[in-house]
Design a protein around this motif. Structure first.
Motif, PDB file in Angstrom:
ATOM      1  N   GLY A 104       0.824  -1.212   0.000  1.00  0.00           N
ATOM      2  CA  GLY A 104       0.000   0.000   0.000  1.00  0.00           C
ATOM      3  C   GLY A 104       0.856   1.260   0.000  1.00  0.00           C
ATOM      4  O   GLY A 104       1.942   1.283   0.583  1.00  0.00           O
ATOM      5  N   HIS A 105       0.372   2.283  -0.666  1.00  0.00           N
ATOM      6  CA  HIS A 105       1.061   3.573  -0.663  1.00  0.00           C
ATOM      7  C   HIS A 105       0.074   4.697  -0.366  1.00  0.00           C
ATOM      8  O   HIS A 105      -1.056   4.711  -0.863  1.00  0.00           O
ATOM      9  CB  HIS A 105       1.713   3.874  -2.026  1.00  0.00           C
ATOM     10  CG  HIS A 105       2.767   2.895  -2.430  1.00  0.00           C
ATOM     11  ND1 HIS A 105       3.699   2.371  -1.548  1.00  0.00           N
ATOM     12  CD2 HIS A 105       3.045   2.334  -3.642  1.00  0.00           C
ATOM     13  CE1 HIS A 105       4.506   1.535  -2.197  1.00  0.00           C
ATOM     14  NE2 HIS A 105       4.124   1.492  -3.459  1.00  0.00           N
ATOM     15  N   CYS A 171       5.393   7.780   2.846  1.00  0.00           N
ATOM     16  CA  CYS A 171       4.351   6.747   2.867  1.00  0.00           C
ATOM     17  C   CYS A 171       4.351   6.121   4.251  1.00  0.00           C
ATOM     18  O   CYS A 171       5.398   5.683   4.735  1.00  0.00           O
ATOM     19  CB  CYS A 171       4.615   5.682   1.800  1.00  0.00           C
ATOM     20  SG  CYS A 171       3.442   4.296   1.879  1.00  0.00           S
ATOM     21  N   PHE A 173       2.686   3.386   5.206  1.00  0.00           N
ATOM     22  CA  PHE A 173       2.500   1.929   5.251  1.00  0.00           C
ATOM     23  C   PHE A 173       3.670   1.329   6.035  1.00  0.00           C
ATOM     24  O   PHE A 173       4.818   1.757   5.863  1.00  0.00           O
ATOM     25  CB  PHE A 173       2.463   1.369   3.820  1.00  0.00           C
ATOM     26  CG  PHE A 173       2.053  -0.075   3.718  1.00  0.00           C
ATOM     27  CD1 PHE A 173       0.717  -0.418   3.511  1.00  0.00           C
ATOM     28  CD2 PHE A 173       2.997  -1.091   3.816  1.00  0.00           C
ATOM     29  CE1 PHE A 173       0.335  -1.754   3.394  1.00  0.00           C
ATOM     30  CE2 PHE A 173       2.617  -2.425   3.710  1.00  0.00           C
ATOM     31  CZ  PHE A 173       1.292  -2.761   3.496  1.00  0.00           C
ATOM     32  N   HIS A 176       7.610   1.327   5.110  1.00  0.00           N
ATOM     33  CA  HIS A 176       7.891   2.040   3.857  1.00  0.00           C
ATOM     34  C   HIS A 176       8.622   3.362   4.041  1.00  0.00           C
ATOM     35  O   HIS A 176       9.197   3.901   3.094  1.00  0.00           O
ATOM     36  CB  HIS A 176       6.587   2.295   3.086  1.00  0.00           C
ATOM     37  CG  HIS A 176       6.051   1.055   2.438  1.00  0.00           C
ATOM     38  ND1 HIS A 176       5.161   1.074   1.383  1.00  0.00           N
ATOM     39  CD2 HIS A 176       6.291  -0.255   2.695  1.00  0.00           C
ATOM     40  CE1 HIS A 176       4.872  -0.181   1.028  1.00  0.00           C
ATOM     41  NE2 HIS A 176       5.537  -1.001   1.818  1.00  0.00           N
ATOM     42  N   MET A 180      10.516   5.405   1.175  1.00  0.00           N
ATOM     43  CA  MET A 180       9.504   6.273   0.550  1.00  0.00           C
ATOM     44  C   MET A 180       9.346   7.575   1.324  1.00  0.00           C
ATOM     45  O   MET A 180       8.361   7.783   2.036  1.00  0.00           O
ATOM     46  CB  MET A 180       8.156   5.539   0.443  1.00  0.00           C
ATOM     47  CG  MET A 180       8.243   4.230  -0.340  1.00  0.00           C
ATOM     48  SD  MET A 180       6.639   3.501  -0.697  1.00  0.00           S
ATOM     49  CE  MET A 180       6.051   4.536  -2.032  1.00  0.00           C
TER      50      MET A 180
HETATM   51 CO    CO Z   1       4.091   2.671   0.515  1.00  0.00          CO
END
Ligand code: CO
Length: 187
Positions: A104-105, A171, A173, A176, A180
């Motif tokens: 997921g992002h 991000c 998630f 991440h 990210m």
């Molecule tokens: Co992500």
């Protein structure tokens, strides 16, 4: 010279429309004042211009196409928000194919100082909350969480990141944030 001013006024008008500006009187008052230096201003980079609206490119400046992929990467480490924008929109696209539960992002914006704590609290809030702590006032803006092939967007007032930074987008998630994340600044 009159043609140049007309062109300048048109650019200002388009810029204001594109950025959701709410100052209809600006073009008429701005153009004459800028006239003596209109020629150099047109050649200068937007970031150099004091009269940012006059030098800003006409369209597309008040948004950014952010991409996240199946390799847990964004397509940039640095988002620059033009100072001429009143609002800014991040359009997030997940270019991969993995499901939201696995890769997921989202995009969350905080001060760099708050980043770690906001991420930790977001993970604790769980998937049901898109890994964002509900009502977290340290969060300046965030999108929903998406999976492969999906898109979303988030719009925020540029004034919220024009001082008090530096600011980071990331991000939230689980796991991440390390890869990210990047800076977001007004210039
Ligand atoms: Co992500």
């Amino acid at each position: 010279m009159s043609m140049r001013l007309s062109t300048l006024a048109a650019v200002i008008a388009v810029s204001l429309a594109a950025c959701g500006g709410q100052e209809p009187a600006a073009p008429a008052e701005t153009a004459p004042a800028a006239a003596p230096e209109a020629a150099p201003a047109e050649q200068a980079p937007a970031a150099e211009a004091v009269d940012a609206a006059a030098a800003a490119p006409a369209t597309g400046e008040c948004s950014f196409a952010l991409e996240g992929n199946d390799a847990m990467q964004f397509n940039t480490k640095d988002i620059v928000v033009p100072a001429s924008c009143t609002e800014f929109t991040i359009n997030l696209t997940h270019t991969g194919t993995m499901p939201v539960a696995a890769m997921g992002h989202n995009v969350v914006i905080t001060t760099t100082a708050d980043l770690s704590a906001v991420d930790k609290d977001g993970i604790a809030a769980g998937a049901a909350n898109d890994y964002v702590k509900p009502g977290d006032e340290r969060i300046i803006a965030h999108s929903k969480l998406i999976g492969g092939g999906e898109s979303t967007s988030v719009t925020f007032d540029v004034s919220k990141i024009s001082s008090g930074g530096p600011f980071t987008f990331f991000c939230s998630f689980p796991g991440h944030v390390g890869l990210m994340q990047g800076t977001i600044s007004v210039q």
